[in-house]
Design an enzyme around this catalytic site. Structure first.
Site, PDB file in Angstrom:
ATOM      1  N   ASN A 120     -32.459  -2.646  45.567  1.00 38.00           N
ATOM      2  CA  ASN A 120     -32.109  -1.743  46.659  1.00 38.00           C
ATOM      3  C   ASN A 120     -30.648  -1.315  46.570  1.00 38.00           C
ATOM      4  OD1 ASN A 120     -34.685  -2.186  47.388  1.00 38.00           O
ATOM      5  ND2 ASN A 120     -34.224  -3.593  49.064  1.00 38.00           N
ATOM      6  N   ASP A 122     -28.999  -0.125  49.295  1.00 40.85           N
ATOM      7  CA  ASP A 122     -28.627   0.103  50.701  1.00 40.85           C
ATOM      8  C   ASP A 122     -27.598  -0.883  51.252  1.00 40.85           C
ATOM      9  OD1 ASP A 122     -30.097  -2.291  51.168  1.00 40.85           O
ATOM     10  OD2 ASP A 122     -31.919  -1.165  51.634  1.00 40.85           O
ATOM     11  N   HIS A 137     -29.623  -1.727  40.722  1.00 42.16           N
ATOM     12  CA  HIS A 137     -29.683  -0.260  40.662  1.00 42.16           C
ATOM     13  C   HIS A 137     -28.499   0.410  41.343  1.00 42.16           C
ATOM     14  CE1 HIS A 137     -34.326  -0.476  39.894  1.00 42.16           C
ATOM     15  NE2 HIS A 137     -33.599  -0.900  38.882  1.00 42.16           N
ATOM     16  N   CYS A 195     -13.733  14.564  41.083  1.00 39.79           N
ATOM     17  CA  CYS A 195     -12.682  13.560  40.913  1.00 39.79           C
ATOM     18  C   CYS A 195     -11.325  14.245  41.064  1.00 39.79           C
ATOM     19  CB  CYS A 195     -12.811  12.906  39.539  1.00 39.79           C
ATOM     20  SG  CYS A 195     -11.366  11.927  39.110  1.00 39.79           S
ATOM     21  N   CYS A 198      -9.463  14.417  37.469  1.00 40.39           N
ATOM     22  CA  CYS A 198      -9.872  15.150  36.263  1.00 40.39           C
ATOM     23  C   CYS A 198     -10.886  16.246  36.508  1.00 40.39           C
ATOM     24  CB  CYS A 198     -10.443  14.177  35.238  1.00 40.39           C
ATOM     25  SG  CYS A 198     -12.085  13.582  35.697  1.00 40.39           S
ATOM     26  N   ASN A 261     -45.596  -9.549  50.044  1.00 38.86           N
ATOM     27  CA  ASN A 261     -45.833  -8.104  49.969  1.00 38.86           C
ATOM     28  C   ASN A 261     -47.119  -7.798  50.732  1.00 38.86           C
ATOM     29  OD1 ASN A 261     -46.354  -5.398  49.015  1.00 38.86           O
ATOM     30  ND2 ASN A 261     -45.093  -5.856  47.226  1.00 38.86           N
TER      31      ASN A 261
HETATM   32  N1  APR Z   1     -42.405  -5.936  53.576  1.00 42.49           N
HETATM   33  C1  APR Z   1     -42.562  -6.273  52.265  1.00 42.49           C
HETATM   34  N2  APR Z   1     -43.008  -5.409  51.331  1.00 42.49           N
HETATM   35  C2  APR Z   1     -43.313  -4.154  51.723  1.00 42.49           C
HETATM   36  C3  APR Z   1     -43.179  -3.729  53.057  1.00 42.49           C
HETATM   37  C4  APR Z   1     -42.702  -4.686  54.019  1.00 42.49           C
HETATM   38  N3  APR Z   1     -42.535  -4.370  55.297  1.00 42.49           N
HETATM   39  N4  APR Z   1     -43.559  -2.428  53.128  1.00 42.49           N
HETATM   40  C5  APR Z   1     -43.904  -2.060  51.878  1.00 42.49           C
HETATM   41  N5  APR Z   1     -43.763  -3.091  51.020  1.00 42.49           N
HETATM   42  C6  APR Z   1     -43.998  -3.149  49.571  1.00 42.49           C
HETATM   43  C7  APR Z   1     -45.010  -2.163  49.037  1.00 42.49           C
HETATM   44  O1  APR Z   1     -46.332  -2.708  49.116  1.00 42.49           O
HETATM   45  C8  APR Z   1     -44.558  -2.002  47.582  1.00 42.49           C
HETATM   46  O2  APR Z   1     -45.118  -3.005  46.746  1.00 42.49           O
HETATM   47  O3  APR Z   1     -42.786  -2.774  48.956  1.00 42.49           O
HETATM   48  C9  APR Z   1     -43.056  -2.247  47.669  1.00 42.49           C
HETATM   49  C10 APR Z   1     -42.236  -0.989  47.507  1.00 42.49           C
HETATM   50  O4  APR Z   1     -42.421  -0.484  46.220  1.00 42.49           O
HETATM   51  P1  APR Z   1     -41.572   0.752  45.667  1.00 42.49           P
HETATM   52  O5  APR Z   1     -41.567   1.842  46.670  1.00 42.49           O
HETATM   53  O6  APR Z   1     -42.081   1.066  44.307  1.00 42.49           O
HETATM   54  O7  APR Z   1     -40.084   0.177  45.615  1.00 42.49           O
HETATM   55  P2  APR Z   1     -39.403  -0.679  44.470  1.00 42.49           P
HETATM   56  O8  APR Z   1     -40.335  -1.655  43.866  1.00 42.49           O
HETATM   57  O9  APR Z   1     -38.155  -1.213  45.048  1.00 42.49           O
HETATM   58  O10 APR Z   1     -39.066   0.448  43.404  1.00 42.49           O
HETATM   59  C11 APR Z   1     -38.339   0.118  42.251  1.00 42.49           C
HETATM   60  O11 APR Z   1     -38.092   2.418  41.657  1.00 42.49           O
HETATM   61  O12 APR Z   1     -37.708   4.610  42.237  1.00 42.49           O
HETATM   62  C12 APR Z   1     -37.142   3.473  41.736  1.00 42.49           C
HETATM   63  O13 APR Z   1     -34.876   2.958  41.654  1.00 42.49           O
HETATM   64  C13 APR Z   1     -35.961   2.974  42.539  1.00 42.49           C
HETATM   65  O14 APR Z   1     -35.250   0.699  42.917  1.00 42.49           O
HETATM   66  C14 APR Z   1     -36.359   1.566  42.938  1.00 42.49           C
HETATM   67  C15 APR Z   1     -37.390   1.208  41.882  1.00 42.49           C
END
Ligand code: APR
Length: 295
Positions: A120, A122, A137, A195, A198, A261
């Site tokens: 994340n 954030d 990331h 920047c 530069c 998850n």
């Molecule tokens: N609690 C836990 N898990 C959850 C919740 C929740 N409240 N809500 C959704 N999820 C789960 C979903 O089921 C899914 O498996 O979170 C996961 C989110 O998956 P993605 O959207 O693919 O996010 P992520 O795995 O972090 O993506 C990886 O992809 O686009 C790139 O750089 C971006 O870091 C990101 C990377």
């Protein structure tokens, strides 16, 4: 979202609630001191930040990531990419850490050796109080200069800007510009900033598709995974490498691995326990069950 207990997985995993975890697994975990919490976008979902791949609400459900999250997209239309990230920053800045972030931070403060490895961008783990955070990331709210590889390598001897450390766009860097001038620029609505030293375009310091992870971040993550006794994977779809391999690496090295998850991934069938539920609800309950004297 309620925590539900349902079926036995294809491998040796039973989908569980924290209250139905195998007591032998709990006893194992309770003796462990080195824990990695590996998080993806689902970790921040209950803080109001959208995930990427959820079918209806995910960021990539409405936007093609190739048009918004690649260096080629930025090169072609920097303003469009900047504006999209400004909108996301709006959601991030108004979000607060949720009970799951707080539970992870509390575990570290209670004396366990907890390393958070997050995909994340954030900053909510740090804002919740976690100190050992590896941001694989990058971080949305930090800026860096855009390195236009084609232009940089076309130049006979590209100059490195002493303000942003990137390839300088202007032939002569502004001698009066300071690093502090760069740090004062934020991810805000308006024209893409440059920047002050530069003239290179600035961009969020995140890893886009097609870009390598920072070497120190992925090496720190591998080290933490190789040392850990338990890894808890939370809210990650495990679709993006090299981050996706980390829980599997922990499993292969003999660590106990748990997935949290609402929509289990392939890891669920292979790990020691898969808990189908939302991070903010499950983590406080899970940690209180495993480490009751510390939570
Ligand atoms: N609690 C836990 N898990 C959850 C919740 C929740 N409240 N809500 C959704 N999820 C789960 C979903 O089921 C899914 O498996 O979170 C996961 C989110 O998956 P993605 O959207 O693919 O996010 P992520 O795995 O972090 O993506 C990886 O992809 O686009 C790139 O750089 C971006 O870091 C990101 C990377």
């Amino acid at each position: 979202m309620p925590i539900t207990s349902w079926k036995v997985g294809a491998g040796n995993t039973a989908y569980a609630m924290p209250s139905t975890l195998d007591p032998r697994l709990i006893a194992d975990l309770r003796a462990m001191r080195r824990v990695v919490v590996f998080t993806g976008a689902g970790m921040s979902a209950e803080s109001g930040i959208p995930t990427f791949r959820d079918r209806l609400s995910g960021l990539w459900a409405h936007t093609d990531p190739m048009e918004i999250a690649t260096p080629w997209a930025f090169r072609a239309d920097p303003q469009r990419v900047w504006d999209w990230h400004v909108l996301l920053a709006g959601a991030v800045c108004t979000a607060a850490p949720n009970a799951g972030h707080a539970a992870i931070a509390a575990l570290e403060q209670a004396g366990l050796e907890v390393t958070v490895i997050t995909q994340n961008i954030d900053d909510l783990h740090r804002r919740a109080g976690s100190r050992e955070v590896i941001e694989l990331h990058g971080n949305l709210l930090r800026l860096t200069s855009f390195v236009d590889e084609e232009a940089a390598f076309a130049a006979a001897s590209p100059t490195i800007c002493r303000v942003c450390d990137g390839y300088a766009v202007w032939e002569h860097c502004d001698p009066w510009a300071e690093r502090g001038d760069l740090a004062a620029i934020g991810l805000r609505a308006g024209p893409v900033p440059r920047c002050p030293g530069c003239g290179a375009l600035l961009r969020p310091d995140v890893v886009w598709f097609g870009e390598p992870l920072a070497v120190d971040a992925i090496e720190a993550a591998w080290n933490a995974v190789d040392r850990c006794e338990a890894l808890i994977a939370v809210g990650a779809s495990l679709e993006v490498e090299p981050a996706a391999s980390l829980p599997w690496r922990a499993l292969a090295r003999g660590a106990r691995v748990i997935e949290v998850n609402p929509a289990p991934t392939a890891l669920a069938a292979e790990c020691h326990a898969a808990i189908r539920g939302a991070a903010a609800e499950v983590l406080p309950e899970l940690f209180a069950r495993i480490w009751p004297t510390r939570c």
